[in-house]
Structures are given as C-alpha cells and as structure tokens.
Design an enzyme around this catalytic site. Structure first.
Site, PDB file in Angstrom:
ATOM      1  N   GLU A   1     -12.442   0.675  -9.968  1.00  0.00           N
ATOM      2  CA  GLU A   1     -11.933  -0.097 -11.145  1.00  0.00           C
ATOM      3  C   GLU A   1     -12.753  -0.307 -12.369  1.00  0.00           C
ATOM      4  O   GLU A   1     -12.308  -0.369 -13.602  1.00  0.00           O
ATOM      5  CB  GLU A   1     -12.001  -1.867 -10.775  1.00  0.00           C
ATOM      6  CG  GLU A   1     -11.026  -2.081  -9.501  1.00  0.00           C
ATOM      7  CD  GLU A   1     -11.174  -1.380  -8.170  1.00  0.00           C
ATOM      8  OE1 GLU A   1      -9.996  -1.510  -7.546  1.00  0.00           O
ATOM      9  OE2 GLU A   1     -12.039  -1.283  -7.842  1.00  0.00           O
TER      10      GLU A   1
ATOM     11  N   ARG B   1       0.641   3.826  -3.361  1.00  0.00           N
ATOM     12  CA  ARG B   1       0.010   5.164  -3.064  1.00  0.00           C
ATOM     13  C   ARG B   1       0.926   5.965  -3.003  1.00  0.00           C
ATOM     14  O   ARG B   1       0.829   7.371  -3.485  1.00  0.00           O
ATOM     15  CB  ARG B   1      -1.030   4.869  -1.548  1.00  0.00           C
ATOM     16  CG  ARG B   1      -2.035   3.809  -1.814  1.00  0.00           C
ATOM     17  CD  ARG B   1      -3.061   4.092  -0.838  1.00  0.00           C
ATOM     18  NE  ARG B   1      -3.792   2.981  -0.643  1.00  0.00           N
ATOM     19  CZ  ARG B   1      -5.143   2.962  -0.187  1.00  0.00           C
ATOM     20  NH1 ARG B   1      -5.472   3.856   0.372  1.00  0.00           N
ATOM     21  NH2 ARG B   1      -5.683   1.657   0.048  1.00  0.00           N
TER      22      ARG B   1
ATOM     23  N   GLU C   1       0.952  -1.095  -0.050  1.00  0.00           N
ATOM     24  CA  GLU C   1      -0.037   0.054  -0.061  1.00  0.00           C
ATOM     25  C   GLU C   1       1.172   1.438  -0.128  1.00  0.00           C
ATOM     26  O   GLU C   1       0.544   2.270  -0.584  1.00  0.00           O
ATOM     27  CB  GLU C   1      -0.970   0.053   1.055  1.00  0.00           C
ATOM     28  CG  GLU C   1      -2.008  -1.222   1.225  1.00  0.00           C
ATOM     29  CD  GLU C   1      -2.962  -1.045   0.161  1.00  0.00           C
ATOM     30  OE1 GLU C   1      -3.048  -0.133  -0.419  1.00  0.00           O
ATOM     31  OE2 GLU C   1      -3.939  -1.865  -0.118  1.00  0.00           O
TER      32      GLU C   1
ATOM     33  N   ASP D   1      -5.198  -9.789  -7.850  1.00  0.00           N
ATOM     34  CA  ASP D   1      -5.530  -9.264  -8.823  1.00  0.00           C
ATOM     35  C   ASP D   1      -4.333  -8.576  -9.726  1.00  0.00           C
ATOM     36  O   ASP D   1      -4.180  -8.785 -11.017  1.00  0.00           O
ATOM     37  CB  ASP D   1      -6.765  -8.390  -8.760  1.00  0.00           C
ATOM     38  CG  ASP D   1      -6.186  -7.461  -7.289  1.00  0.00           C
ATOM     39  OD1 ASP D   1      -5.182  -7.590  -6.826  1.00  0.00           O
ATOM     40  OD2 ASP D   1      -7.008  -6.364  -7.228  1.00  0.00           O
TER      41      ASP D   1
END
Length: 652
Positions: free
Chosen positions: A551, A287, A283, A416
């Site tokens: 998404e 980010r 993360e 994913d």
C-alpha cells in the site's frame, strides 16, 4: 471447645520479684503448618491450584512486562477525557514535514546463528555494487527480452558451514542476504561526492528482485498458490496457482518474456477451474479474475479472456442470496455458494470491491449479467442507513441486505477498498456515474470530520478508527492506499485539498517505516496523542509483523507520477533495500517477518504472499520507471490488486 476430663489437677502460679508471672500451663501457639492442616482438603487443593496458576502466569508474562516497562516507563495511557477533548484537524492547517524524529544510531549487535540456514561471518565492509545499465523498460506491445539467461545470476544455494564458494552469503543482523545483491543507498543518504543511483539501476534492481522471488517459487512451489521459502515448500489456499496468475501482468510490464512464457504455458495446459474447492469471492476476483483480464489487455492473447470468462461464470452463484448481497465463499466446481461457517455476514469491502472486474467482463463478453449483479450491490449500499457522514460499517448481512455490527468505522481491513472502488468505478466508466462520485466525496468529508487526527510530538496526520463514538488512534498499513487514491482523484479534477491531505498522509506512512528498527512498517501502528511523550508511533507486540504489503509503495507511485518529487523515489528505494536486508531468502523468494522492531531476529514467517509479486514489486518498478506512458493513468485504472484495467474506450 472440648471440656476437660473429670480428673483433678493443680495449677501453681508464681510471681518473681520483678512482678513477672510464671504459669505451668502450656502456651499453645498455633504454627502456620498447624493452621494449614486445619483447612479442609478442598480448601488446600484450591489454594495449591491458584498458587500454581499465578506462578505459571508470572513466568509467561515476565518477558513481556519487562519489555513493556522498558519501552513505556515514561509514557501514560490515553484516557477517555483526552479522547473526548480531541477535535478534527481544521482544513488549511499546514504540517511541517521537516519535523521528524531523530533516530538513534544503531548499536553494534553481535551476530547470531539461525536454525534455518547456516550463517557465515559478516565481512568487514560491504561492497556496494551497482546494477548493470540496460535498455529502458519496453512499451506494452513491443517487449525487448531482458531475460537473457547469460545475464542471470546462477541458482543460489546455501553454503555448508565453514565452506566458501563462488557466491558469498553474509548475515545482516540475523537475516541472511546475498552479498552481491545489496542495493546502494539512495541519493539522500549519500555523501556529496558520491554518485546518485540512477533510475535505470533502480528498475533493474526490481527486475532482479522479481527474478529471485520467481526462482524460489519455480523451484519449490510451481503450480501452487504460495511459496514457503524457508522450508522450500508451498502452501495452497485455493489450489489455483495464485502466484502465477497474480504475477502475469507484472512479468509483462517488467519485460521478463522468458518467465512470462513459462507462466502462460501453465495457464494453457494446467490451469483448471473444474475443481471441487471453495474459494473466496473477493480474493479470487481481485487476484485471479483481475489478473487474467489485465493480462489479456496488455497482451491481446485471447487465452486469458477465455479463462476469465470461465472463472467469472463459476463465481456467479455467490449472488444467489435473498438480498442479492453476495456470499463470501463459492464452490467453483459444484456451482454452490455459502457464507463463512461462523456468520451470515459478508464484509463490506469484499462485496463492494469486485465491481471493476465484473463490469469489465461484461463489456468484453457482451453478457450484461456480470455487471448487473455488482451494480445492484452498489445501489443497495448507496441506499442503506447506518452510515456516518458517508463512512460505512464493516459488515453487511446477506439475508437482510443491511449493515450489521454498526457503530464501528475504519479505513482498514474489511472496509478499505470500498472507498477506493467508489472513485475507480467512476473513472472506469468515464466519470459519468454521479452517484459513485457523490458517495466518494461524502466519504472523504466523513474521514476528515470523524477519523482524522494529528500526533502531538511531530504533528503527523493519521486516520484512526471510530468505535461507538470513541476514537481509537490506530491505523492499519492497509490505510496507506489512501494517499494515492486521494491524489488520483485530485488529478482527475476533484478538490485540491484532497492532495494536501494525501501529502500529509504519505508522510505518516513513511514514518511508519523509518521509525521501525528494520525500516519496515508494522501491520498496525498506534499513534501517540499525549503531550508528555516524544514518540509518534507505537507498535503492540501482536501488530509487529510485515507481510510484504504494497500500500505505501502504491501511494508513492501515484504521488511521484503527479508531483515528480524525487523524495518519493528515495523512500521507495529505502523500502526495497530493507526488503532485501530482512526478508530475502538466499535459496529463492522473500518471506514475511514477525517483528519489524527487532533487526537481530525479525522472525521469518516462511510465507511469500502472491501480492508481493502482483503488487509490491510492480508498483516499485513503475515508481522507478521514467516512462509515464508505461501504464498511463489516463488510459488505465488499477484494481485493488494492482491489475490495470482500461478506462472504457467510449469515455476516452
């Protein structure tokens, strides 16, 4: 049986004329109470406790059972024989996307009062007010200031009950929005004589939405990670100003110079990574590191590169493991790393979705250790056993370097972005790494062979999950990144049938929105494979929340860029409208909600994720913008947090 006492007694038996016998012996009928008293104290206690538990369970489950019976009274559960009889969708099958479910018109629902904010009566008719026309969005290195304070709305406030001020608030089925911010209907929803909303109005609507979200963050959460808009407070995950850094490049792309400058000052004066705090490697990389690198490239400001280099160096201890597969958590102040408390595993998505950022950091700094560390991870994953036709399990052990919890394959959470970064690393490096391309192509074929199915009512194509050979017809909203990724690959010379699959999947992602009562997608959808039912999408109570995820609008952006089909803009416009209807908080900010199936009470969760500013609004702006050179896909590749990084100059 006890014996009778030794005293004599006389028993007389009489018979009447109807042959009925009378006896003076007493009939000792045992009553229920007597039977109860004959039980032991332990038995009585156990029966009492069990009865109380059953009563409590009945009271708790009664509302859910009533709702479940109401929604599913005519539908059967999917049995194992049905699943075994499924077959992959043959290539070349064309799906008629015009077959969509007819949604029933919404019934009138009385207004309700919510405890968080006072609600005024709903006006008889909402006036659709177009946004003012402004200049076209500026190019990257030449920004016109669209942040003139005279053009801004005044700070919103909640009116006291019974009072009316300059700005009127209305209740839209339980969620408070601002009357003058209601967006217009898309062209497809208008009458023939009504003018269509222009793309300039749409991009200005996104700017306004960003300003509204930013105003709430600035008032109530400045310098903290996330805004809690309902309680007008904040939440900290890492304590690194996550929302500010995630939104830096969005502000630059939207041309919001005033907001960008105040954020830059915070980065220069207040951002420090010298903190005794554990951060998540994945993360923090996508980010914060990605946001700093992207902003450096868009602005040329060396401040952001220096901050990125500092952070990247502090993240490197995560790779000090026996297998070189990184730990999930790093203490950026102490320079130590460790796995989660409950396991020695990292998720595959986490360790294979940090490559774009670390590779770019090496290129900019000339220090090869960043790229070397992440390339070693990809090489090991490439060689590992336990895959299925290019599909990877969700977990990898940091000690052994091997997959764990094998047999479960998904394109949702924990796996994913592995598939996304296979393609994007290949693009970033100039399409030279054939190993990355081979792994990506094999994975797409594995998706087709193992995970692809169609619903029976409307033939919607979806990507399910495979668990030890059995298909689970569920799809995370996270999987809706896939249509855009497939389209991006086709645009760069990969097989044309990838685009065919992308077009079918984006229709399914769209249906995950329009088949919900709020017009917003749930976190997870289950798809119907029964021939006897009429619904395509089912949502379990635990999966009905919406976190303002990006998404679907991400894939809409890619597909519009490559096809110029206006329906993708219409779909994105509807999504923005529904965010404004059900998630916008008058005092500033947007909130995630708990129930997309209930427009009366969507259940605000009091949290605005940083990716709403970093991804969702950015992709909506790019979707509506008419300038294809604004973040050209020939020059940039987006990381999984929507931060654009350049395709390496040597490859151009």
């Amino acid at each position: 049986m006890y014996s009778h006492p030794k005293s004599d007694y006389v028993s007389v038996t009489l018979r009447d004329q109807h042959c009925r016998i009378y006896s003076n012996g007493k009939q000792r009928r045992q009553s229920c109470w007597r039977k109860w008293r004959q039980l032991s104290r332990l038995q009585r206690s156990l029966i009492t406790l069990l009865s109380a538990v059953l009563l409590l369970c009945g009271m708790v489950l009664y509302p859910w059972l009533m709702e479940h019976w109401k929604d599913h009274s005519t539908e059967d559960e999917l049995d194992e024989d049905d699943i075994r009889g499924l077959h992959p969708v043959p290539q070349g099958i064309k799906v008629d996307h015009k077959q969509t479910l007819e949604l029933k018109p919404e019934e009138h629902v009385p207004e309700i009062q919510r405890p968080e904010v006072p609600i005024l009566p709903k006006p008889s008719e909402m006036q659709n007010k177009p946004f003012p026309h402004q200049r076209r969005p500026p190019l990257l290195q030449k920004q016109d200031d669209v942040s003139d304070p005279q053009k801004r709305e005044k700070n919103e406030g909640v009116q006291e009950e019974g009072e009316r001020g300059e700005k009127e608030f209305i209740s839209w089925r339980g969620t408070v929005i601002e009357a003058d911010q209601a967006t217009e209907a898309p062209p497809s929803a208008r009458g023939k004589d009504e003018p269509a909303v222009s793309s300039l109005d749409q991009v200005e609507a996104v700017r306004e939405a960003f300003r509204h979200a930013w105003s709430g963050y600035k008032q109530f959460a400045w310098g903290h990670d996330e805004l809690k808009p309902l309680s007008k407070s904040y939440g900290d995950w890492f304590g690194l100003g996550l929302t500010i850094i995630d939104a830096l490049d969005t502000m630059w792309i939207l041309g919001l110079k005033e907001e960008f400058e105040e954020a830059r000052r915070w980065v220069e004066n207040d951002l420090s990574f010298s903190k005794n705090v554990d951060v998540n490697l994945f993360e923090t990389t996508i980010r914060i590191l990605g946001g700093l690198l992207s902003t450096y490239h868009l602005t040329g400001d060396d401040l952001f590169l220096q901050r990125a280099k500092d952070l990247g160096t502090r993240l490197m201890p995560a790779f000090n493991t026996p297998s070189k597969i990184p730990f999930s958590d790093v203490n950026i102040g102490k320079g130590t790393a460790h796995p989660p408390r409950w396991t020695t595993d990292s998720t595959v998505a986490e360790v294979t979705s940090i490559q774009l950022e670390f590779r770019e950091l090496s290129r900019l700094t000339g220090d090869p250790r960043y790229q070397k560390a992440v390339d070693e991870v990809m090489s090991q994953v490439h060689r590992l056993g336990g895959k299925r036709d290019g599909l990877v399990p969700m977990f990898i052990n940091t000690n052994s370097g091997k997959f764990s919890h094998r047999g479960v394959f998904t394109l949702g959470a924990r796996a994913d972005s592995y598939y996304e970064y296979l393609l994007k690393q290949w693009l970033q490096g100039g399409k030279k790494d054939t190993q990355l391309l081979e792994d990506y192509l094999q994975a797409v074929e594995g998706i087709k062979r193992n995970l692809l199915r169609q619903t029976l009512p409307s033939q919607l194509t979806f990507v399910g999950e495979l668990s030890h050979g059995r298909l689970n017809p569920k799809m995370d909203h996270l999987v809706c990144f896939l249509p855009g990724t497939l389209a991006l690959g086709t645009h760069n010379g990969l097989p044309a049938d990838h685009m065919d699959l992308a077009l079918r999947l984006i229709e399914t992602c769209h249906q995950m929105y329009v088949q919900m009562e709020t017009g917003l997608s749930p976190e997870i959808a289950h798809f119907n494979l029964q021939p006897r039912t009429s619904r395509d999408v089912e949502v379990k109570p635990a999966d009905r929340h919406n976190l303002l995820r990006p998404e679907t609008v991400e894939s809409l952006f890619y597909l519009y860029r490559f096809t110029h089909n206006p329906k993708y803009r219409d779909w994105g416009w509807n999504i923005l409208q529904n965010f404004n209807k059900y998630t916008r908080v008058p005092s500033g900010g947007y909130t995630s909600i708990s129930n997309v199936c209930d427009p009366v009470n969507p259940g605000p969760r009091d949290k605005m994720e940083s990716f709403f500013l970093g991804e969702t609004l950015k992709y909506l702006f790019l979707l509506f913008n008419d300038d294809p050179q604004l973040i050209s896909l020939e020059e940039f590749v987006f990381n999984t947090e929507a931060h654009p990084l350049p395709i390496w100059p040597s490859a151009l």
